[in-house]
Design an enzyme around this catalytic site. Sequence first.
Site, PDB file in Angstrom:
ATOM      1  CD  GLU A  71      96.614  29.662  49.284  1.00 58.45           C
ATOM      2  OE1 GLU A  71      95.854  29.672  48.421  1.00 58.45           O
ATOM      3  OE2 GLU A  71      96.658  30.792  49.752  1.00 58.45           O
TER       4      GLU A  71
ATOM      5  CG  ASP B 228     100.888  30.949  53.843  1.00 58.53           C
ATOM      6  OD1 ASP B 228      99.819  30.087  53.895  1.00 58.53           O
ATOM      7  OD2 ASP B 228     101.038  31.640  52.687  1.00 58.53           O
TER       8      ASP B 228
HETATM    9  N1  BES Z   1      91.603  31.586  50.462  1.00 54.33           N
HETATM   10  C1  BES Z   1      92.104  31.770  49.259  1.00 54.33           C
HETATM   11  C2  BES Z   1      91.445  31.505  48.134  1.00 54.33           C
HETATM   12  C3  BES Z   1      90.238  31.861  47.598  1.00 54.33           C
HETATM   13  C4  BES Z   1      89.750  33.213  47.945  1.00 54.33           C
HETATM   14  C5  BES Z   1      89.117  31.097  47.167  1.00 54.33           C
HETATM   15  C6  BES Z   1      88.438  33.634  47.379  1.00 54.33           C
HETATM   16  C7  BES Z   1      87.917  31.399  46.784  1.00 54.33           C
HETATM   17  C8  BES Z   1      87.606  32.821  46.924  1.00 54.33           C
HETATM   18  C9  BES Z   1      93.784  31.545  49.223  1.00 54.33           C
HETATM   19  O1  BES Z   1      94.027  31.832  50.499  1.00 54.33           O
HETATM   20  C10 BES Z   1      94.310  32.700  48.376  1.00 54.33           C
HETATM   21  O2  BES Z   1      94.076  34.039  48.772  1.00 54.33           O
HETATM   22  N2  BES Z   1      94.672  32.428  47.432  1.00 54.33           N
HETATM   23  C11 BES Z   1      95.632  33.306  46.711  1.00 54.33           C
HETATM   24  C12 BES Z   1      96.497  32.803  45.698  1.00 54.33           C
HETATM   25  C13 BES Z   1      97.716  33.248  45.082  1.00 54.33           C
HETATM   26  C14 BES Z   1      98.498  33.801  45.939  1.00 54.33           C
HETATM   27  C15 BES Z   1      98.477  32.348  44.112  1.00 54.33           C
HETATM   28  C16 BES Z   1      94.748  34.447  45.801  1.00 54.33           C
HETATM   29  O3  BES Z   1      93.649  33.866  45.417  1.00 54.33           O
HETATM   30  O4  BES Z   1      94.993  35.258  45.452  1.00 54.33           O
HETATM   31 ZN    ZN Z   2      94.330  34.183  50.769  1.00 55.32          ZN
END
Ligand code: BES
Ligand code: ZN
Length: 456
Positions: free
Chosen positions: A154, A89
């Site tokens: 996610e 997603d």
């Molecule tokens: N890939 C990211 C997580 C991430 C971003 C890890 C930057 C390390 C550095 C992931 O897809 C993401 O964006 N996660 C969301 C999770 C949330 C919606 C619970 C986020 O971090 O905002």
């Molecule tokens: Zn993300």
Amino acid sequence: MQEILSYIDKNKDRYESELKEFLSIPSISTAPENVADVRRCAAWVRDELKRIGMKQAQIFETAGHPVVYAEHMEAGGNAQTVLFYGHYDVQPVDPLHLWDAPPFEPTVRGENIYARGSADDKGQVFLNLKALEAHLKLNGTLPVNVKVMIEGEEEIGSPNLETFLEEHREFLKCDTVLVSDTPMYGYDTPSLCYGLRGLCYIELEVTGPNRDLHSGSYGGVVVNPINALAHMISKLKDEQGNILIDGFYDKILPEDKRERAELSKLPFDETSYKKDLNVNALVGEAGYSNVERLSMRPTLDVNGIWGGFMGDGAKTVLPSVAHAKISMRLVPDQTPQEIAKLFTKFIEKITPPGVRVKITELHGGPPAVTPIDSAGVRAASRALKQVFGKEPLLTREGGSIPIVEQFKRILHAPTVLMGFTLPDQNAHSPNEKLNLPHFHKGIKTSAIFFAEMAKE
Ligand code: BES
Ligand code: ZN
């Protein structure tokens, strides 16, 4: 291994055209109008898992978007089992007018491919699948047992994945979880991430009078909900970045001196960081470096604010309602549930007379710190060193991947966070991109990783 690496070199163009197909499906998990696209994307991933030679490729329904699963378990009972996790997603694309090319029409410019999801996380999911494909095509099997679980929620906090893990904990059983959903520290700086922040995301609705009013006739006695909201927001944090919510810092684990010493070795060029963002100053909690403020310290940010008249021109209105979306990034052992309670209590305390507040908890996830002495981290270090020519640095990241903490709690498996995108990838923002040379190196690194896991 050499044979696999040259196969990967030879198939470069095919990889890019297949990736474009994956990237062109608008699998925006938060948008109700994209539900069918999300499902189509899950089917694409399932079919791709079949094409590369994985077994049992199938779609599992959840209460939300589906999970795609496949496995290849022919390395024998004594071999390691790696669970590869990623997400198909993506985030919404707005503001659309700031994209140089349509977000779901993948375009190559220079070294990069531009599209929503190119970096986060489709490109990174895909490169690991291509590594598995290379092993399967050339050897007919994989060096270790592999399970693949690619989810579709996610970006909205994985609300149904914990239940999925609990219900299927037996067949998801593994020794190591591999995730490629974090950036690398820099173009020539390979890194492995061992810490992610958690997230508590809240929407505030502040209501004043029962209808919009003429601001001349009513202004002066009726409390304006936008003004009230602005006052309340200003009380959440001081100018140094300290969060003022009562009890907010209470559960944070004491800092580890050795860890801080290690983090202090990470290069952080403040001048070029500011230049890249066109800002003239960085501010944050006193006593912490920028690297620490970005990873091992919590934050509070307003993500959106609206209400009243927002069209062109002017309209003298005293609005009835104001809204804000506010998120807090969390560090161990803060939990989204507890922080939401503290936030609510604090908001109740500071709500001025004349307005009512409604608080809605949006999605969230717990923070996670993963072990750095695991088989997965050792294998990943060796793989990164072979491909990038340098020992990877150990980093903590500021973003969140909600399920990582649950892999530890429910599956009792350590996670290795081996990411290949670059810090300037524009994840969640317009013109998201994936650096193609890194993408190809990522495929090689992942192929070596699976081979190295067999030695662990
Ligand atoms: N890939 C990211 C997580 C991430 C971003 C890890 C930057 C390390 C550095 C992931 O897809 C993401 O964006 N996660 C969301 C999770 C949330 C919606 C619970 C986020 O971090 O905002
Ligand atoms: Zn993300």
